[in-house]
Design an enzyme around this catalytic site. Structure first.
Site, PDB file in Angstrom:
ATOM      1  N   HIS A  62      -0.093 -20.133 -30.496  1.00 17.24           N
ATOM      2  CA  HIS A  62       0.780 -18.961 -30.532  1.00 17.24           C
ATOM      3  C   HIS A  62       0.578 -18.165 -31.811  1.00 17.24           C
ATOM      4  CE1 HIS A  62       4.641 -16.646 -30.354  1.00 17.24           C
ATOM      5  NE2 HIS A  62       4.312 -16.641 -29.078  1.00 17.24           N
ATOM      6  N   CYS A  63       0.395 -18.852 -32.916  1.00 11.47           N
ATOM      7  CA  CYS A  63       0.198 -18.174 -34.197  1.00 11.47           C
ATOM      8  C   CYS A  63      -1.095 -17.361 -34.215  1.00 11.47           C
ATOM      9  CB  CYS A  63       0.174 -19.182 -35.336  1.00 11.47           C
ATOM     10  SG  CYS A  63       1.694 -20.134 -35.532  1.00 11.47           S
TER      11      CYS A  63
END
Length: 359
Positions: free
Chosen positions: A331-332
């Site tokens: 996600h990052c």
């Protein structure tokens, strides 16, 4: 249907699970940050991009032509590469946040100060926030609040959750009250409600590898007013009380919280590293999930729970160890550009004219 914000102008922050036109990512470019895991981190970013590209268009941004040459052999032909100067690779945090607005798809570019001024020489990361919508031809607005994309989670129906100790940390919005920040978020993102969680995972407070409390390590909205949230089964776990506080805040706002008891971790360089499964990415028709491989049985239990929670999506694991050592995972690394039903463009970042010279 658009949520109408406090100013009466039609704006809606779409949920991550809604259709995407494209995913943008950054190819790791700073060896001093990754150290001995630099090559591994690049391979992990490429593996994530390849997994996503099986379901939707992906652009991998490279800081230089040399980086692009390094990236290309690791990527499938389905992944677009472009050269745009940047300082890091965590596009979730310094990339734009897209909304559906009066002009169609629009971008909101928040102030980025390198996770509370943890890092120097990030001017190109700051500029990247508006360079991306300039490349895709989308209208963008600058928002005078320090905010990273990983610090917030939205349900697509006007609700935004975040962690107060991160967003209101003195190293970010020291010049604003919470009410002022909330009002700005409501107006810029077209929200009905902001839910402030008091605290985040204690491991995320680490000065070198933390973010002061990003919510995308432990909460994922999977429906309107419905989310997965990390919930340690061991009451003695230092995160158990913290997560219970956050769950109470969400439930008081009418959110159905589905407890997710799985958290991977491993030891590296003499320190304990957490590898949150919930730092996953919801792309078109799939969910891309980071797994550390440290405990295959735990990995499979977590993947099984995600299959049960998201039966309409293919669950795709991607092995990641270098990224969690840097405090992030899938996600990052990613930022979605939502589909615009009124604009059939694929939101390509390929230069239309003279390409910006790399630094």
């Amino acid at each position: 249907m658009l949520s109408i914000d406090g100013n009466g102008n039609g704006v809606r922050l779409p949920a991550e699970w809604e259709p995407h036109a494209r995913t943008v990512m950054g190819f790791p470019c700073r060896p001093s940050a990754w150290g001995a895991t630099f090559a591994e981190g690049r391979a992990e970013a490429a593996a994530a991009a390849n997994a996503i590209a099986a379901f939707e268009p992906v652009t991998m941004i490279c800081a230089s032509s040399a980086d692009e040459r390094d990236a290309r052999p690791l990527l499938t032909d389905a992944v677009e590469t472009v050269v745009i100067p940047m300082d890091g690779s965590w596009l979730r945090d310094n990339g734009p946040i897209y909304v559906h607005g009066p002009t169609g798809r629009e971008a909101r570019v928040f102030r980025f100060n390198a996770w509370g001024e943890r890092h120097a020489q990030r001017d190109r990361d700051i500029k990247l926030g508006w360079t991306i919508p300039e490349r895709t031809g989308d209208h963008y607005e600058l928002v005078d609040v320090v905010l990273e994309g990983g610090a917030v989670a939205g349900d697509g129906a006007g609700l935004l959750a975040l962690v107060e100790e991160c967003v209101m940390h003195p190293n970010r919005n020291w010049d604003r009250t919470r009410d002022e920040v909330e009002r700005t978020l409501i107006e810029s993102l077209g929200l009905d409600r902001v839910v402030w969680l008091p605290r985040a995972l204690w491991q995320d407070l680490d000065r070198d590898y933390g973010t002061d409390g990003h919510i995308d390590l432990f909460v994922d909205f999977i429906g309107e007013r419905r989310c997965l949230m990390y919930a340690p089964e061991d009451a003695s776990d230092a995160n158990a009380e913290i997560m219970a506080e956050g769950r109470a805040a969400l439930e008081s706002a009418g959110v159905e919280v589905l407890p997710f008891p799985y958290m991977a971790g491993f030891t590296a360089d003499g320190r304990e590293v957490i590898a949150p499964y919930l730092n996953l990415y919801l792309c078109n028709g799939a969910v891309i999930v980071p797994v550390s491989g440290e405990d295959p049985d735990l990995d499979e239990a977590a993947l099984g729970a995600l299959r049960a929670a998201l039966p309409d999506r293919e669950v795709v694991p991607v092995l990641m160890r270098a990224a969690p050592m840097q405090g992030g995972a899938v996600h990052c690394m990613t930022q979605q550009i939502p589909d615009d039903p009124d604009d059939p463009r694929a939101a390509s970042l390929a230069p239309r004219g003279k390409e910006e010279a790399p630094c």
